[in-house]
Design a protein around this motif. Structure first.
Motif, PDB file in Angstrom:
ATOM      1  N   TYR A  80      -2.376 -19.873 -25.579  1.00 25.27           N
ATOM      2  CA  TYR A  80      -2.627 -20.987 -25.050  1.00 25.27           C
ATOM      3  C   TYR A  80      -2.010 -22.203 -25.958  1.00 25.27           C
ATOM      4  O   TYR A  80      -2.360 -22.078 -27.236  1.00 25.27           O
ATOM      5  N   PHE A  81      -1.405 -23.247 -25.645  1.00 30.77           N
ATOM      6  CA  PHE A  81      -0.779 -24.319 -26.393  1.00 30.77           C
ATOM      7  C   PHE A  81      -1.272 -25.485 -25.770  1.00 30.77           C
ATOM      8  O   PHE A  81      -0.913 -25.733 -24.479  1.00 30.77           O
ATOM      9  N   HIS A  82      -1.959 -26.173 -26.533  1.00 25.59           N
ATOM     10  CA  HIS A  82      -2.290 -27.622 -26.168  1.00 25.59           C
ATOM     11  C   HIS A  82      -1.380 -28.607 -26.464  1.00 25.59           C
ATOM     12  O   HIS A  82      -1.142 -28.815 -27.409  1.00 25.59           O
ATOM     13  N   LEU A  83      -0.927 -29.317 -25.315  1.00 22.92           N
ATOM     14  CA  LEU A  83       0.129 -30.370 -25.416  1.00 22.92           C
ATOM     15  C   LEU A  83      -0.521 -31.682 -25.029  1.00 22.92           C
ATOM     16  O   LEU A  83      -0.864 -31.876 -23.751  1.00 22.92           O
ATOM     17  N   PRO A  84      -1.128 -32.561 -25.928  1.00 23.88           N
ATOM     18  CA  PRO A  84      -2.135 -33.433 -25.369  1.00 23.88           C
ATOM     19  C   PRO A  84      -1.600 -34.722 -25.036  1.00 23.88           C
ATOM     20  O   PRO A  84      -2.293 -35.587 -24.831  1.00 23.88           O
ATOM     21  N   PHE A  85      -0.213 -35.000 -24.953  1.00 19.14           N
ATOM     22  CA  PHE A  85       0.285 -36.281 -24.582  1.00 19.14           C
ATOM     23  C   PHE A  85       0.259 -36.565 -23.061  1.00 19.14           C
ATOM     24  O   PHE A  85       0.469 -35.708 -22.391  1.00 19.14           O
ATOM     25  N   CYS A  86       0.099 -37.901 -22.653  1.00 17.39           N
ATOM     26  CA  CYS A  86       0.207 -38.183 -21.555  1.00 17.39           C
ATOM     27  C   CYS A  86       0.698 -39.832 -21.525  1.00 17.39           C
ATOM     28  O   CYS A  86       0.523 -40.421 -22.347  1.00 17.39           O
ATOM     29  N   ARG A  87       1.338 -40.018 -20.401  1.00 19.69           N
ATOM     30  CA  ARG A  87       2.019 -41.498 -20.208  1.00 19.69           C
ATOM     31  C   ARG A  87       1.128 -42.484 -19.746  1.00 19.69           C
ATOM     32  O   ARG A  87       1.093 -43.609 -20.224  1.00 19.69           O
ATOM     33  N   CYS A 137     -10.896 -39.094 -17.005  1.00 19.46           N
ATOM     34  CA  CYS A 137     -10.245 -37.991 -17.877  1.00 19.46           C
ATOM     35  C   CYS A 137     -11.410 -37.515 -19.015  1.00 19.46           C
ATOM     36  O   CYS A 137     -11.791 -38.581 -19.632  1.00 19.46           O
ATOM     37  N   GLY A 138     -11.701 -36.413 -19.087  1.00 17.26           N
ATOM     38  CA  GLY A 138     -12.499 -35.966 -20.426  1.00 17.26           C
ATOM     39  C   GLY A 138     -11.674 -34.961 -21.122  1.00 17.26           C
ATOM     40  O   GLY A 138     -12.415 -34.274 -21.905  1.00 17.26           O
ATOM     41  N   CYS A 139     -10.476 -34.836 -21.056  1.00 19.13           N
ATOM     42  CA  CYS A 139      -9.759 -34.084 -21.785  1.00 19.13           C
ATOM     43  C   CYS A 139      -9.364 -34.504 -23.194  1.00 19.13           C
ATOM     44  O   CYS A 139      -9.326 -35.759 -23.529  1.00 19.13           O
ATOM     45  N   ASN A 140      -8.910 -33.490 -24.022  1.00 26.65           N
ATOM     46  CA  ASN A 140      -8.295 -33.944 -25.449  1.00 26.65           C
ATOM     47  C   ASN A 140      -6.997 -34.246 -25.414  1.00 26.65           C
ATOM     48  O   ASN A 140      -6.107 -33.578 -25.209  1.00 26.65           O
ATOM     49  N   LYS A 141      -6.846 -35.705 -25.386  1.00 31.52           N
ATOM     50  CA  LYS A 141      -5.455 -36.160 -24.862  1.00 31.52           C
ATOM     51  C   LYS A 141      -4.837 -37.441 -25.775  1.00 31.52           C
ATOM     52  O   LYS A 141      -5.975 -38.102 -26.151  1.00 31.52           O
ATOM     53  N   ILE A 142      -3.618 -37.524 -25.917  1.00 31.59           N
ATOM     54  CA  ILE A 142      -3.238 -38.887 -26.518  1.00 31.59           C
ATOM     55  C   ILE A 142      -2.173 -39.461 -25.576  1.00 31.59           C
ATOM     56  O   ILE A 142      -1.546 -39.125 -25.112  1.00 31.59           O
ATOM     57  N   VAL A 143      -2.892 -40.965 -25.151  1.00 33.52           N
ATOM     58  CA  VAL A 143      -2.074 -41.454 -24.145  1.00 33.52           C
ATOM     59  C   VAL A 143      -1.040 -42.509 -25.039  1.00 33.52           C
ATOM     60  O   VAL A 143      -1.522 -43.273 -25.635  1.00 33.52           O
ATOM     61  N   LYS A 187       1.822  -7.246 -26.476  1.00 38.10           N
ATOM     62  CA  LYS A 187       2.582  -8.076 -25.301  1.00 38.10           C
ATOM     63  C   LYS A 187       1.876  -9.212 -25.226  1.00 38.10           C
ATOM     64  O   LYS A 187       0.531  -9.119 -24.919  1.00 38.10           O
ATOM     65  N   VAL A 188       2.640 -10.265 -24.957  1.00 40.41           N
ATOM     66  CA  VAL A 188       1.828 -11.474 -24.353  1.00 40.41           C
ATOM     67  C   VAL A 188       1.863 -11.400 -22.822  1.00 40.41           C
ATOM     68  O   VAL A 188       2.849 -11.600 -22.092  1.00 40.41           O
ATOM     69  N   GLN A 189       0.670 -11.051 -22.298  1.00 41.14           N
ATOM     70  CA  GLN A 189       0.673 -10.901 -20.858  1.00 41.14           C
ATOM     71  C   GLN A 189       0.221 -12.302 -20.124  1.00 41.14           C
ATOM     72  O   GLN A 189       0.621 -12.107 -19.133  1.00 41.14           O
ATOM     73  N   GLN A 190      -0.418 -13.185 -20.893  1.00 37.11           N
ATOM     74  CA  GLN A 190      -0.798 -14.504 -20.229  1.00 37.11           C
ATOM     75  C   GLN A 190      -0.291 -15.579 -21.362  1.00 37.11           C
ATOM     76  O   GLN A 190      -0.439 -15.347 -22.645  1.00 37.11           O
ATOM     77  N   LEU A 191       0.172 -16.432 -20.703  1.00 39.81           N
ATOM     78  CA  LEU A 191       0.715 -17.713 -21.649  1.00 39.81           C
ATOM     79  C   LEU A 191       0.534 -18.963 -20.788  1.00 39.81           C
ATOM     80  O   LEU A 191       0.671 -18.999 -19.539  1.00 39.81           O
ATOM     81  N   HIS A 192       0.061 -20.100 -21.482  1.00 35.76           N
ATOM     82  CA  HIS A 192      -0.286 -21.182 -20.494  1.00 35.76           C
ATOM     83  C   HIS A 192      -0.362 -22.481 -21.679  1.00 35.76           C
ATOM     84  O   HIS A 192      -1.150 -22.678 -22.456  1.00 35.76           O
ATOM     85  N   PRO A 193       0.673 -23.283 -21.194  1.00 34.86           N
ATOM     86  CA  PRO A 193       0.756 -24.511 -22.067  1.00 34.86           C
ATOM     87  C   PRO A 193      -0.237 -25.388 -21.248  1.00 34.86           C
ATOM     88  O   PRO A 193       0.110 -25.718 -19.863  1.00 34.86           O
ATOM     89  N   GLY A 194      -1.094 -26.244 -21.557  1.00 39.80           N
ATOM     90  CA  GLY A 194      -2.186 -27.070 -21.102  1.00 39.80           C
ATOM     91  C   GLY A 194      -2.178 -28.369 -21.600  1.00 39.80           C
ATOM     92  O   GLY A 194      -1.501 -28.501 -22.850  1.00 39.80           O
ATOM     93  N   GLY A 195      -2.790 -29.278 -21.036  1.00 39.60           N
ATOM     94  CA  GLY A 195      -2.979 -30.669 -21.607  1.00 39.60           C
ATOM     95  C   GLY A 195      -4.181 -31.439 -21.641  1.00 39.60           C
ATOM     96  O   GLY A 195      -5.060 -30.879 -21.277  1.00 39.60           O
ATOM     97  N   GLY A 196      -3.986 -32.806 -21.707  1.00 39.92           N
ATOM     98  CA  GLY A 196      -2.759 -33.331 -21.566  1.00 39.92           C
ATOM     99  C   GLY A 196      -1.652 -32.990 -20.555  1.00 39.92           C
ATOM    100  O   GLY A 196      -2.354 -32.680 -19.701  1.00 39.92           O
ATOM    101  N   THR A 197      -0.461 -33.521 -20.771  1.00 37.64           N
ATOM    102  CA  THR A 197       0.419 -32.992 -19.726  1.00 37.64           C
ATOM    103  C   THR A 197       1.529 -32.233 -20.590  1.00 37.64           C
ATOM    104  O   THR A 197       2.371 -33.074 -21.096  1.00 37.64           O
ATOM    105  N   PRO A 198       1.767 -31.244 -20.396  1.00 37.47           N
ATOM    106  CA  PRO A 198       2.889 -30.567 -20.933  1.00 37.47           C
ATOM    107  C   PRO A 198       4.142 -30.965 -20.329  1.00 37.47           C
ATOM    108  O   PRO A 198       5.135 -31.041 -21.241  1.00 37.47           O
TER     109      PRO A 198
END
Ligand code: SF4
Length: 307
Positions: A71-78, A84-90, A120-131
Motif C-alpha cells: 500500500y502506498f499512501h499519497l496524501p495530497f488533495c487539491r 474528510c477524516g483521511c490523513n491528507k494534505i490539501v 510476488k506482489v499479488q496486491q498493490l494499492h495507492p490510496g490517499g488523499g488523492t493518488p
C-alpha cells in the motif's frame, strides 16, 4: 419471533439483517475509526527500526504467506471535503508533493532491500488523499520504482487497484493507468445530491462519475468500486435512495457504503459542517436499513462481484 427492540429487514433472498435498537442506542456515540489493522492509535515507540527490520527479514523465511500486498499512501488533495477524516494534505503546491514522492521512493528502496525478490506482489494499492493528484508520469515513476525493488506480476488474478477522484481523471489517464498495470479502480463519489455535495464542499457532477465508469468498463478494468457515505449533512432517505438507484444503474462491481463519523474535535474540517444538517440516530438507522435492502436486491447479477 423477533423481539420488539429488533428491526428486521427481510430481503428478496432468504438473507435477513437484524438491528438491535438497544445496542444501537448504547453505542450511539463517537469512537475510533477502524479502517486498518493495527489502527493508528496502536503504534508506539516500543518497536524501533531494528525490530522492524529483523521482523521483515524473518518474514521471508515464513512458509506462508509468501505473496505481498503493498500500500502506498499519497496524501495530497487539491480541495478539502468537509467530511474528510483521511490523513491528507490539501495544497496546490507541487513542490511539496514532488518532495514527498522522493521520500517515498527512498522508503520503497529501504523496504525492498529487506524483502526477498522472489516474493510476488499479488496486491498493490495507492490510496490517499488523492493518488490521481499526481500526473501519469509521476505514477509511472512510482510503478517503476516499485518494480525495481519488488516482483510485480501481470496475471489476471492480481489485484492492482488505485483510488480515483473522478474530478481529476479523464479517459487518457484511465488508459495510462491500465498500461501501468492497474486492473481495478475505486471511485470516490459519496452522494449525487447537489445539496449534499454543497454541504460537504465536494461538487462532483453525476455525469462525470457516470462517464468515467463507462470509460473504465470499455477499457476492460476487472473491477470498478464506488464509495458512498451515508449520514452526510442534508442527506435523507429519499435523496440517498435516489443516489443509490442511480449508482446501481451504472452497474459497478462493488458499492462500498461508509457511515459518516462526525468528530470535529479530531478533524477540524468537519467544524464547517452544520450539526443541524446531520441525521439523527433514527434517520441513520433508516439509511442503514435501506442500504442493506439495496445490497440484497439491487445489484446486477451478471456482474462479477468485487472483493
Ligand atoms: S475525501 Fe478524499 S478527496 Fe476529499 S479531502 Fe479527503 S482525501 Fe481528499
Amino acid at each position: 419471533m423477533i423481539p420488539e427492540n429488533i428491526i428486521d429487514i427481510k430481503s428478496a433472498s432468504s438473507d435477513q439483517v437484524c438491528l438491535d435498537l438497544v445496542t444501537i442506542e448504547k453505542y450511539d456515540t463517537t469512537g475510533p475509526r477502524y479502517t486498518s489493522y493495527p489502527t493508528a492509535v496502536e503504534f508506539h515507540d516500543g518497536i524501533d527500526c531494528e525490530d522492524y527490520k529483523s521482523a521483515a527479514i524473518d518474514a521471508n523465511g515464513a512458509l506462508l504467506p509468501r505473496d505481498l500486498s503493498l500500500y502506498f499512501h499519497l496524501p495530497f488533495c487539491r480541495h478539502l471535503c468537509f467530511y474528510c477524516g483521511c490523513n491528507k494534505i490539501v495544497t496546490k503546491n507541487q513542490q511539496k508533493s514532488d518532495k514527498y514522492l522522493e521520500y517515498l521512493f527512498r522508503e520503497i528502496n529501504m523496504h525492498g532491500e529487506l524483502i526477498d525478490h522472489d516474493r510476488k506482489v499479488q496486491q498493490l494499492h495507492p490510496g490517499g488523499g488523492t493518488p490521481t493528484y499526481y500526473s501519469v508520469d509521476q505514477i509511472e515513476m512510482l510503478m517503476n520504482q516499485v518494480r525495481r525493488y519488488f516482483s510485480l506480476v501481470s496475471a489476471d488474478d492480481r489485484d492492482y487497484s488505485i483510488e480515483i477522484d473522478p474530478r481529476t481523471v479523464g479517459y487518457q489517464y484511465l488508459l495510462n493507468l491500465k498500461r501501468l498495470g492497474f486492473n481495478r479502480i475505486s471511485l470516490g463519489v459519496q452522494d449525487f445530491n447537489p445539496q449534499v455535495q454543497k454541504a460537504i464542499h465536494r461538487i462532483q457532477p453525476e455525469s462525470q462519475t457516470k462517464d468515467l465508469i463507462l470509460q473504465a468498463r470499455s477499457l476492460g478494468y476487472q473491477s470498478i468500486n464506488v464509495d458512498l457515505i451515508c449520514g452526510l449533512p442534508k442527506q435523507n432517505q429519499d435523496s440517498f435512495a435516489t443516489t443509490l438507484d442511480r449508482i446501481i444503474k451504472c452497474a459497478p462491481d462493488r458499492i462500498s457504503i461508509y457511515s459518516y463519523a462526525h468528530l470535529p474535535a479530531m478533524f477540524p474540517a468537519q467544524k464547517r459542517i452544520h450539526e443541524e444538517d446531520l441525521s439523527e440516530a433514527d434517520e441513520k438507522i433508516a439509511l442503514y436499513q435501506m442500504r442493506c435492502k439495496r445490497r440484497f436486491t439491487g445489484f446486477n447479477p451478471n456482474r462479477k462481484p468485487g472483493i
